[in-house]
Design a protein around this motif. Structure first.
Motif, mmCIF file in Angstrom:
data_model
loop_
_atom_site.group_PDB
_atom_site.id
_atom_site.type_symbol
_atom_site.label_atom_id
_atom_site.label_comp_id
_atom_site.label_asym_id
_atom_site.label_seq_id
_atom_site.Cartn_x
_atom_site.Cartn_y
_atom_site.Cartn_z
ATOM 1 N N VAL A 89 47.664 41.169 19.423
ATOM 2 C CA VAL A 89 47.076 42.312 20.139
ATOM 3 C C VAL A 89 46.180 41.818 21.276
ATOM 4 O O VAL A 89 46.257 42.314 22.406
ATOM 5 N N ALA A 90 45.323 40.853 20.984
ATOM 6 C CA ALA A 90 44.409 40.332 22.010
ATOM 7 C C ALA A 90 45.184 39.705 23.175
ATOM 8 O O ALA A 90 44.845 39.921 24.353
ATOM 9 N N ARG B 265 48.325 40.367 24.092
ATOM 10 C CA ARG B 265 49.035 41.403 24.838
ATOM 11 C C ARG B 265 48.086 42.146 25.776
ATOM 12 O O ARG B 265 48.448 42.479 26.902
ATOM 13 N N VAL B 266 46.867 42.419 25.324
ATOM 14 C CA VAL B 266 45.877 43.055 26.191
ATOM 15 C C VAL B 266 45.564 42.125 27.369
ATOM 16 O O VAL B 266 45.506 42.562 28.520
ATOM 17 N N ALA B 267 45.376 40.849 27.087
ATOM 18 C CA ALA B 267 45.098 39.885 28.158
ATOM 19 C C ALA B 267 46.248 39.838 29.163
ATOM 20 O O ALA B 267 46.012 39.713 30.375
ATOM 21 N N LEU C 145 47.965 42.201 30.158
ATOM 22 C CA LEU C 145 47.887 43.355 31.057
ATOM 23 C C LEU C 145 47.059 43.031 32.295
ATOM 24 O O LEU C 145 47.228 43.652 33.340
ATOM 25 N N TRP C 146 46.143 42.073 32.163
ATOM 26 C CA TRP C 146 45.222 41.718 33.246
ATOM 27 C C TRP C 146 45.664 40.510 34.035
ATOM 28 O O TRP C 146 45.401 40.400 35.226
ATOM 29 N N GLY D 117 42.889 36.053 25.955
ATOM 30 C CA GLY D 117 43.263 36.552 24.631
ATOM 31 C C GLY D 117 42.431 35.908 23.534
ATOM 32 O O GLY D 117 42.011 36.573 22.579
ATOM 33 N N LEU E 191 39.054 37.511 23.511
ATOM 34 C CA LEU E 191 39.131 38.842 22.901
ATOM 35 C C LEU E 191 39.260 38.754 21.380
ATOM 36 O O LEU E 191 38.593 39.492 20.645
ATOM 37 N N TYR F 79 36.567 40.041 18.612
ATOM 38 C CA TYR F 79 36.913 40.916 17.482
ATOM 39 C C TYR F 79 36.360 40.342 16.183
ATOM 40 O O TYR F 79 35.765 41.051 15.372
#
Length: 147
Positions: free
Chosen positions: A71-72, A74-76, A78-79, A89, A92, A96
């Motif tokens: 998840v971390a 995949r979010v990274a 995006l940027w 990631g 992040l 968490y």
């Protein structure tokens, strides 16, 4: 909850990523997490109170680590991309852990039994966060060549 995050992450990756990247992150990441956790447990720095265990490592750890890192990462992604996404990631995922790890201590799911010097954050030793960063970086980096 950790198991759910891992299984949902694995399902999402299976539908949205190349299979090689999914296998690398979830399979390789599970191995990395298992080895790291087994070392910490073997050195007497940590004791888990959740079953089932394999060599002292709760099985849920294999899904939990990889799910959070996925998840971390995949979010990274995006940027940014590449190695910057790996590092982002990892930051992040470590963030968490800083938010939730102490809850496991309070609930009695695990105990840090070490006497290593250094600061603690909410009762969790510094080396736990350093470990999260390194292992999260390695786990995300395993998928990078396949993306």
């Amino acid at each position: 909850m950790t198991l759910v995050v891992g299984l949902v992450g694995l399902s999402h990756a299976g539908f949205t990523w190349p299979h090689a990247a999914t296998i690398a992150l979830f399979g390789g990441g599970a191995i990395v997490a298992f080895v790291a956790e087994a070392i910490v447990i073997n050195r007497g720095l940590l004791h888990h109170h959740i079953d089932p265990k394999l060599v002292g490592v709760p099985v849920y750890v294999l899904f939990g680590w990889t799910g959070v890192v996925y998840v971390a990462f995949r979010v990274a992604l995006l940027w940014t991309d590449g190695w910057l996404a790996v590092g982002t990631g990892a930051v992040l995922a470590t963030g968490y852990d800083a938010l939730v790890d102490h809850r496991g201590v309070i609930a009695g799911a695990w105990t840090y039994t070490d006497d290593l010097p250094g600061p603690r954050f909410r009762g969790v030793p510094w080396w736990n966060y350093a470990g999260w960063f390194v292992i999260s970086s390695v786990t995300a980096a395993l998928a990078l060549p396949f993306l």
